[in-house]
Design a protein around this motif. Sequence first.
Motif, PDB file in Angstrom:
ATOM      1  N   PHE A 114     -31.957  21.187 -22.709  1.00  0.00           N
ATOM      2  CA  PHE A 114     -31.226  20.760 -21.473  1.00  0.00           C
ATOM      3  C   PHE A 114     -29.687  21.133 -21.637  1.00  0.00           C
ATOM      4  O   PHE A 114     -28.984  21.420 -20.774  1.00  0.00           O
ATOM      5  CB  PHE A 114     -31.249  19.222 -21.359  1.00  0.00           C
ATOM      6  CG  PHE A 114     -32.375  18.829 -20.369  1.00  0.00           C
ATOM      7  CD1 PHE A 114     -32.376  19.200 -18.823  1.00  0.00           C
ATOM      8  CD2 PHE A 114     -33.515  18.402 -20.799  1.00  0.00           C
ATOM      9  CE1 PHE A 114     -33.186  18.734 -18.014  1.00  0.00           C
ATOM     10  CE2 PHE A 114     -34.802  18.076 -19.938  1.00  0.00           C
ATOM     11  CZ  PHE A 114     -34.465  18.513 -18.559  1.00  0.00           C
ATOM     12  N   ALA A 115     -29.050  21.089 -23.047  1.00  0.00           N
ATOM     13  CA  ALA A 115     -27.811  21.483 -23.084  1.00  0.00           C
ATOM     14  C   ALA A 115     -27.794  23.087 -23.545  1.00  0.00           C
ATOM     15  O   ALA A 115     -26.932  23.694 -23.137  1.00  0.00           O
ATOM     16  CB  ALA A 115     -27.470  20.762 -24.775  1.00  0.00           C
ATOM     17  N   LEU A 116     -28.883  23.507 -24.198  1.00  0.00           N
ATOM     18  CA  LEU A 116     -28.681  25.154 -24.639  1.00  0.00           C
ATOM     19  C   LEU A 116     -29.003  26.041 -23.306  1.00  0.00           C
ATOM     20  O   LEU A 116     -28.127  26.960 -23.198  1.00  0.00           O
ATOM     21  CB  LEU A 116     -29.906  25.305 -25.751  1.00  0.00           C
ATOM     22  CG  LEU A 116     -30.264  26.867 -26.143  1.00  0.00           C
ATOM     23  CD1 LEU A 116     -28.655  27.175 -26.821  1.00  0.00           C
ATOM     24  CD2 LEU A 116     -31.051  26.840 -26.970  1.00  0.00           C
ATOM     25  N   ILE A 117     -30.076  25.754 -22.546  1.00  0.00           N
ATOM     26  CA  ILE A 117     -30.096  26.431 -21.569  1.00  0.00           C
ATOM     27  C   ILE A 117     -28.702  26.783 -20.345  1.00  0.00           C
ATOM     28  O   ILE A 117     -28.520  28.123 -20.117  1.00  0.00           O
ATOM     29  CB  ILE A 117     -31.299  26.117 -20.591  1.00  0.00           C
ATOM     30  CG1 ILE A 117     -32.623  26.375 -21.203  1.00  0.00           C
ATOM     31  CG2 ILE A 117     -31.489  27.088 -19.318  1.00  0.00           C
ATOM     32  CD1 ILE A 117     -33.810  25.869 -20.727  1.00  0.00           C
ATOM     33  N   PRO A 118     -28.162  25.652 -20.132  1.00  0.00           N
ATOM     34  CA  PRO A 118     -26.725  26.083 -19.169  1.00  0.00           C
ATOM     35  C   PRO A 118     -26.071  26.850 -20.159  1.00  0.00           C
ATOM     36  O   PRO A 118     -25.200  27.801 -19.592  1.00  0.00           O
ATOM     37  CB  PRO A 118     -26.339  24.537 -18.861  1.00  0.00           C
ATOM     38  CG  PRO A 118     -27.547  23.959 -18.904  1.00  0.00           C
ATOM     39  CD  PRO A 118     -28.349  24.319 -20.004  1.00  0.00           C
ATOM     40  N   ALA A 119     -25.927  26.456 -21.411  1.00  0.00           N
ATOM     41  CA  ALA A 119     -24.931  27.265 -22.112  1.00  0.00           C
ATOM     42  C   ALA A 119     -25.146  28.669 -22.622  1.00  0.00           C
ATOM     43  O   ALA A 119     -24.228  29.455 -22.547  1.00  0.00           O
ATOM     44  CB  ALA A 119     -24.841  26.303 -23.524  1.00  0.00           C
ATOM     45  N   ARG A 120     -26.376  28.922 -22.796  1.00  0.00           N
ATOM     46  CA  ARG A 120     -26.938  30.162 -22.936  1.00  0.00           C
ATOM     47  C   ARG A 120     -27.542  31.086 -22.108  1.00  0.00           C
ATOM     48  O   ARG A 120     -27.377  32.486 -22.026  1.00  0.00           O
ATOM     49  CB  ARG A 120     -27.727  30.512 -24.331  1.00  0.00           C
ATOM     50  CG  ARG A 120     -28.074  31.576 -24.967  1.00  0.00           C
ATOM     51  CD  ARG A 120     -26.964  32.372 -25.729  1.00  0.00           C
ATOM     52  NE  ARG A 120     -27.343  33.677 -25.601  1.00  0.00           N
ATOM     53  CZ  ARG A 120     -26.857  34.670 -25.346  1.00  0.00           C
ATOM     54  NH1 ARG A 120     -26.269  34.735 -24.512  1.00  0.00           N
ATOM     55  NH2 ARG A 120     -27.300  35.978 -25.763  1.00  0.00           N
ATOM     56  N   GLY A 121     -28.188  30.483 -21.250  1.00  0.00           N
ATOM     57  CA  GLY A 121     -29.072  30.969 -20.351  1.00  0.00           C
ATOM     58  C   GLY A 121     -28.406  31.776 -19.182  1.00  0.00           C
ATOM     59  O   GLY A 121     -28.939  32.537 -18.390  1.00  0.00           O
ATOM     60  N   TYR A 122     -27.039  31.338 -18.851  1.00  0.00           N
ATOM     61  CA  TYR A 122     -26.409  32.010 -17.594  1.00  0.00           C
ATOM     62  C   TYR A 122     -25.247  32.978 -18.401  1.00  0.00           C
ATOM     63  O   TYR A 122     -24.379  33.479 -17.633  1.00  0.00           O
ATOM     64  CB  TYR A 122     -25.635  30.838 -16.948  1.00  0.00           C
ATOM     65  CG  TYR A 122     -26.673  30.160 -16.050  1.00  0.00           C
ATOM     66  CD1 TYR A 122     -27.023  30.541 -14.872  1.00  0.00           C
ATOM     67  CD2 TYR A 122     -27.118  29.099 -16.311  1.00  0.00           C
ATOM     68  CE1 TYR A 122     -28.137  29.900 -14.478  1.00  0.00           C
ATOM     69  CE2 TYR A 122     -28.087  28.145 -15.950  1.00  0.00           C
ATOM     70  CZ  TYR A 122     -28.695  28.528 -14.648  1.00  0.00           C
ATOM     71  OH  TYR A 122     -29.383  27.940 -14.122  1.00  0.00           O
ATOM     72  N   LYS A 123     -25.222  33.488 -19.513  1.00  0.00           N
ATOM     73  CA  LYS A 123     -24.350  34.088 -20.002  1.00  0.00           C
ATOM     74  C   LYS A 123     -24.923  35.658 -19.871  1.00  0.00           C
ATOM     75  O   LYS A 123     -25.843  36.265 -20.163  1.00  0.00           O
ATOM     76  CB  LYS A 123     -24.198  34.131 -21.753  1.00  0.00           C
ATOM     77  CG  LYS A 123     -23.591  32.820 -22.105  1.00  0.00           C
ATOM     78  CD  LYS A 123     -22.877  33.127 -23.242  1.00  0.00           C
ATOM     79  CE  LYS A 123     -22.133  31.746 -23.787  1.00  0.00           C
ATOM     80  NZ  LYS A 123     -20.825  31.920 -23.447  1.00  0.00           N
ATOM     81  N   MET A 124     -23.974  36.287 -19.060  1.00  0.00           N
ATOM     82  CA  MET A 124     -24.446  37.694 -18.619  1.00  0.00           C
ATOM     83  C   MET A 124     -22.794  38.595 -18.571  1.00  0.00           C
ATOM     84  O   MET A 124     -21.815  37.751 -18.326  1.00  0.00           O
ATOM     85  CB  MET A 124     -24.661  37.914 -17.220  1.00  0.00           C
ATOM     86  CG  MET A 124     -26.106  37.223 -16.962  1.00  0.00           C
ATOM     87  SD  MET A 124     -26.627  37.013 -15.327  1.00  0.00           S
ATOM     88  CE  MET A 124     -25.940  35.591 -14.831  1.00  0.00           C
ATOM     89  N   PRO A 125     -22.824  39.753 -18.950  1.00  0.00           N
ATOM     90  CA  PRO A 125     -21.557  40.355 -18.979  1.00  0.00           C
ATOM     91  C   PRO A 125     -21.267  40.253 -17.321  1.00  0.00           C
ATOM     92  O   PRO A 125     -21.917  40.630 -16.391  1.00  0.00           O
ATOM     93  CB  PRO A 125     -21.736  41.702 -19.507  1.00  0.00           C
ATOM     94  CG  PRO A 125     -23.183  41.913 -19.453  1.00  0.00           C
ATOM     95  CD  PRO A 125     -23.789  40.494 -19.376  1.00  0.00           C
ATOM     96  N   PRO A 126     -19.857  40.054 -17.054  1.00  0.00           N
ATOM     97  CA  PRO A 126     -19.373  40.363 -15.583  1.00  0.00           C
ATOM     98  C   PRO A 126     -19.504  41.830 -15.037  1.00  0.00           C
ATOM     99  O   PRO A 126     -19.421  42.613 -15.962  1.00  0.00           O
ATOM    100  CB  PRO A 126     -17.970  39.870 -15.631  1.00  0.00           C
ATOM    101  CG  PRO A 126     -17.598  39.643 -16.823  1.00  0.00           C
ATOM    102  CD  PRO A 126     -18.846  39.545 -17.822  1.00  0.00           C
ATOM    103  N   LEU A 127     -19.423  41.744 -13.903  1.00  0.00           N
ATOM    104  CA  LEU A 127     -19.479  43.331 -13.313  1.00  0.00           C
ATOM    105  C   LEU A 127     -17.889  43.812 -13.740  1.00  0.00           C
ATOM    106  O   LEU A 127     -17.185  42.959 -13.408  1.00  0.00           O
ATOM    107  CB  LEU A 127     -19.963  43.368 -11.890  1.00  0.00           C
ATOM    108  CG  LEU A 127     -21.344  42.798 -11.568  1.00  0.00           C
ATOM    109  CD1 LEU A 127     -21.382  42.488 -10.143  1.00  0.00           C
ATOM    110  CD2 LEU A 127     -22.401  43.681 -12.232  1.00  0.00           C
TER     111      LEU A 127
END
Length: 175
Positions: A66-79
């Motif tokens: 529950f802590a890891l997914i928001p912290a790591r799962g939305y990391k994407m390089p910005p356009l």
Amino acid sequence: MSSQPAVPTSFVQTLRVLTTALVGAPVIIGVVLAFAGGTDESDEWLTAAPDPIFAGVLLVAGVALFALIPARGYKMPPLSPGTDADAARAQAKGRFQSATFLRFALAEAPVLIGIALAFVDSSYLLYLIGAVIGLALMFLHVVPNRRVVERSAEVLEAQGVDSGLRQEFGYDHRL
């Protein structure tokens, strides 16, 4: 016999069908395990109380995810600024899809751990605990609802380039 060309499916339709299948898998696995699980001849498989240590492992894994997914799962390089609008939208779709699969893989972990522990402890309830945690994570972070799309679009648009994700999913208006 005439054949008509196939109607192309949109990115959104494909992703929604795929995530629905991914979210439905733990339910199907649960039904199969209910009938096929257990190593003994008795019916205790379905009602046996789980070992508290194994249940604790699942709960700790769930809290960590529950802590890891928001912290790591939305990391994407910005356009990147200056990217052509069509290229930016194509890059955004690819990055969003990749991040969706990463979030799914993380959310599925409690389900898989629950299966293994259920067989080790001969308790179907361990699978159910893992499945509930996993399904909650999937509905929060995998299903492309408004919140998931908005959060992803904000990351992709951090440098001011429109990702087009909101429009693609029909969430044109911000919350």
